[in-house]
Design an enzyme around this catalytic site. Structure first.
Site, PDB file in Angstrom:
ATOM      1  N   THR A 179       0.903  -1.135   0.000  1.00  0.00           N
ATOM      2  CA  THR A 179       0.000   0.000   0.000  1.00  0.00           C
ATOM      3  C   THR A 179       0.942   1.183   0.000  1.00  0.00           C
ATOM      4  O   THR A 179       2.158   1.010   0.139  1.00  0.00           O
ATOM      5  CB  THR A 179      -0.859  -0.055   1.295  1.00  0.00           C
ATOM      6  OG1 THR A 179      -1.729  -1.181   1.213  1.00  0.00           O
ATOM      7  CG2 THR A 179      -1.655   1.189   1.552  1.00  0.00           C
TER       8      THR A 179
ATOM      9  N   ASN B 240      -3.552  -3.757  -2.586  1.00  0.00           N
ATOM     10  CA  ASN B 240      -3.500  -4.767  -1.518  1.00  0.00           C
ATOM     11  C   ASN B 240      -2.107  -5.378  -1.479  1.00  0.00           C
ATOM     12  O   ASN B 240      -1.159  -4.650  -1.299  1.00  0.00           O
ATOM     13  CB  ASN B 240      -4.607  -5.806  -1.637  1.00  0.00           C
ATOM     14  CG  ASN B 240      -4.780  -6.540  -0.308  1.00  0.00           C
ATOM     15  OD1 ASN B 240      -4.369  -6.039   0.724  1.00  0.00           O
ATOM     16  ND2 ASN B 240      -5.363  -7.714  -0.323  1.00  0.00           N
TER      17      ASN B 240
ATOM     18  N   SER C  68      -7.628  -1.050   6.648  1.00  0.00           N
ATOM     19  CA  SER C  68      -6.955  -0.409   7.782  1.00  0.00           C
ATOM     20  C   SER C  68      -6.392   0.953   7.394  1.00  0.00           C
ATOM     21  O   SER C  68      -5.767   1.627   8.220  1.00  0.00           O
ATOM     22  CB  SER C  68      -5.808  -1.289   8.285  1.00  0.00           C
ATOM     23  OG  SER C  68      -6.294  -2.519   8.737  1.00  0.00           O
TER      24      SER C  68
HETATM   25  N1  GLY Z   1      -5.133  -3.766   1.917  1.00  0.00           N
HETATM   26  C1  GLY Z   1      -4.802  -3.155   3.113  1.00  0.00           C
HETATM   27  C2  GLY Z   1      -5.920  -2.380   3.712  1.00  0.00           C
HETATM   28  O1  GLY Z   1      -6.724  -1.816   3.006  1.00  0.00           O
HETATM   29  O2  GLY Z   1      -6.021  -2.349   4.907  1.00  0.00           O
END
Ligand code: GLY
Length: 564
Positions: free
Chosen positions: A376, A396, A448
């Site tokens: 990310t 992701n 997150s």
């Molecule tokens: N793929 C990490 C998040 O969105 O938390």
């Protein structure tokens, strides 16, 4: 969870500390911090060209999709928190959406969740939201034409860029999965020497052409035109669920920001379907019950109390959090009284067992709703007019689904893995979830990502966020604690050692930099301590009470910040 922390740790170990990790001074126009110097320069160029912090953020996002494309890109999603010069605060939800044909058990085989299906290939893909978000931000709050920013990023894709060691590490780790998809292999494997090394140039002419198509035709090319049709054709041929109609139905959702306070500062962050804002604020509410500054950064007591607060919050995350358009996410998670109750269960002398989630007030009636409105990447920008942006974007895991739609150069996300494929079964990040985050058609998976702004007396003082799955919440929280409780400037706030506890597994991750005395002290208190070389990557821009500006990329990485 060990895998992704190890991935992050190896990638970080392979990196060097850049000379430009932190910039401070009086900007003529603004500041930018990203994980990649080419992207930072793109943001600064947007400022030089007369753009504002929103344009700079869009330039960063589009360029990161080229030079850091394993982390984020227009085939993925993002959350953007904006503070506009007139004082308005907005949170734009560009999270991926499950296709209409998605079903609750789509990743189960013989009754068990199969992570290969949710992490690689056709079924792992959600409808991307980043391009819609950038277009929305540009139309409503930018100053430069979006086409100009697309063209600038297209030139980088066409001319190529030199791989950094971080990129090379990710390529090595993902090589065998990329090889499964001919289009991806042609670009990322055959487009480079067999054993790539830092400095090798990667050119992405198809991606450049896609950016130019959008510069010429607008984002309808992506959501209602050729790209949507090509994606549907590929999906049909490879057992995927995504259709052109899913693309046409995608919309960026302006949401009501999560707001909290901490010791007189205002915290503004991202609401569900991110868990980030809710839990950053919840943990701050818990920690407000303790004299954190007196414990001292670097002390066993500091790590202990923060870890215990994280554990309580992550237990709630697993039980309550999901897309608020589908699940009833209690607003009571943000209540100071609720935090005070949880804080009473927290012991300073030993690690406590947290058997289950708490029961926030109003859990049966007061929910987040739309009406109320390392894998990310995070970037922050600000300008002297008073526009501030915190944006976290992601495919992701590294290279997302590993699928490039043929002829487009656009790599698709694998954010379907952020749903809870089966209650209690951990996803790639070791996170467990419940009904609230079960898969449903057109639902957005829980995240997150925590793009956060901190304000004092209405004036922004910090734009911050991070990459690294659930550690995003911990990193963002720690940067805020270091700023408010310990008076650190962005670079020092980001450089200080990190910790992370996500309730399950019951492991306290700490960076080695805490040192043996703290680590042993935590073990004596009953924590199961896992020592990592490095945790995550955060970027920040700040302005202190004296009006001094400062921006910093994470000193653990190869990013950069700049002032213009
Ligand atoms: N793929 C990490 C998040 O969105 O938390």
């Amino acid at each position: 969870m060990g895998t992704w922390i190890l991935v992050a740790a190896v990638a970080m170990l392979a990196s060097v500390w850049p000379a430009t990790a932190a910039e401070s001074g009086a900007p003529q126009k603004g500041l930018v911090a990203t994980v990649n110097p080419v992207a930072t320069e793109a943001g600064l160029q947007a400022l030089r060209d007369g753009g504002n912090a929103v344009d700079a953020a869009i330039a960063c996002a589009l360029t990161l999709g080229v030079v850091d494309g394993h982390n984020s890109g227009i085939g993925g999603g993002c959350f953007m928190t904006l503070r506009l010069a007139d004082g308005r605060i907005l949170t734009l939800d560009g999270r991926e959406m499950a296709p209409a044909a998605a079903t609750r058990d789509m990743f189960l085989r013989d009754g068990k969740a199969d992570p290969r299906l949710s992490q690689d290939g056709a079924l792992s893909v959600g409808i991307p939201g980043q391009m819609a978000t950038l277009a929305f931000a540009s139309t409503h709050h930018g100053r430069l034409p979006l086409g100009r920013l697309l063209e600038a990023a297209a030139r980088v894709a066409e001319q190529g860029f030199a791989l950094d060691r971080h990129y090379v590490g990710r390529l090595r780790e993902t090589r065998s999965q990329l090889a499964l998809f001919p289009e991806s292999a042609a670009i990322f494997l055959r487009g480079l020497p067999e054993t790539p090394s830092a400095g090798d140039r990667l050119r992405q002419p198809d991606l450049a052409a896609s950016y130019r198509q959008m510069a010429a035709q607008g984002v309808d090319w992506f959501y209602r035109g050729e790209f949507a049709r090509k994606t549907e054709a590929w999906m049909k041929a490879h057992g995927g669920a995504v259709t052109a109609s899913d693309f046409a139905r995608y919309e960026v959702v302006p949401r009501e920001p999560v707001r909290g306070t901490y010791r007189g500062y205002e915290i503004v962050s991202f609401p569900p379907p991110s868990s980030g804002g809710v839990h950053v604020v919840q943990i701050l509410n818990l920690l407000e019950r303790f004299d954190v500054a007196a414990l001292g950064d670097g002390s066993i007591e500091f790590v202990h109390v923060v870890a215990e607060a994280m554990k309580l919050a992550f237990a709630d995350r697993a039980r309550w959090l999901g897309d608020p358009d589908f699940a009833k996410v209690p607003r009571g998670l943000l209540s100071k009284d609720y935090a005070a109750g949880l804080a009473r269960s927290l012991r300073m002398d030993r690690a406590s067992a947290v058997p289950s989630a708490g029961l926030p007030p109003g859990a049966d009636r007061d929910w987040f709703t739309r009406e109320r409105n390392r894998h990310t990447t995070h970037f922050s920008t600000a300008d002297t007019e008073g526009n501030w942006v915190a944006c976290t974007a992601s495919l992701n895991t590294s290279f997302g689904s590993k699928v490039v739609v043929p002829g487009t150069g656009i790599l698709l996300n694998n954010h379907m893995d952020d749903f809870s494929a089966q209650p209690g079964v951990p996803n790639f990040f070791g996170l467990v979830g419940a009904e609230a985050n079960a898969i449903e058609a057109r639902k957005r998976p829980l995240s997150s990502m925590s793009p956060t702004l901190v304000l004092k007396d209405g004036r922004p003082i910090l734009s911050v966020g991070a990459a690294g799955g659930p550690t995003i919440i911990s990193q963002t929280l720690l940067a805020i604690l270091r700023t408010i409780d310990f008076g650190k400037a962005p670079r020092e706030a980001l450089a200080a050692p990190r910790l992370h506890h996500q309730w399950k597994p019951d492991e306290l991750h700490v960076e080695k930099a805490w040192g043996p005395a703290v680590i042993e002290g935590l073990r004596r208190r009953g924590h199961t301590v896992v020592v990592d070389a490095s945790l995550g990557a955060a970027q920040a821009v700040g302005r202190d009470a004296a009006g001094r500006w400062s921006a910093s990329a994470d000193p653990r990485g190869e990013g950069s910040s700049g002032v213009w």
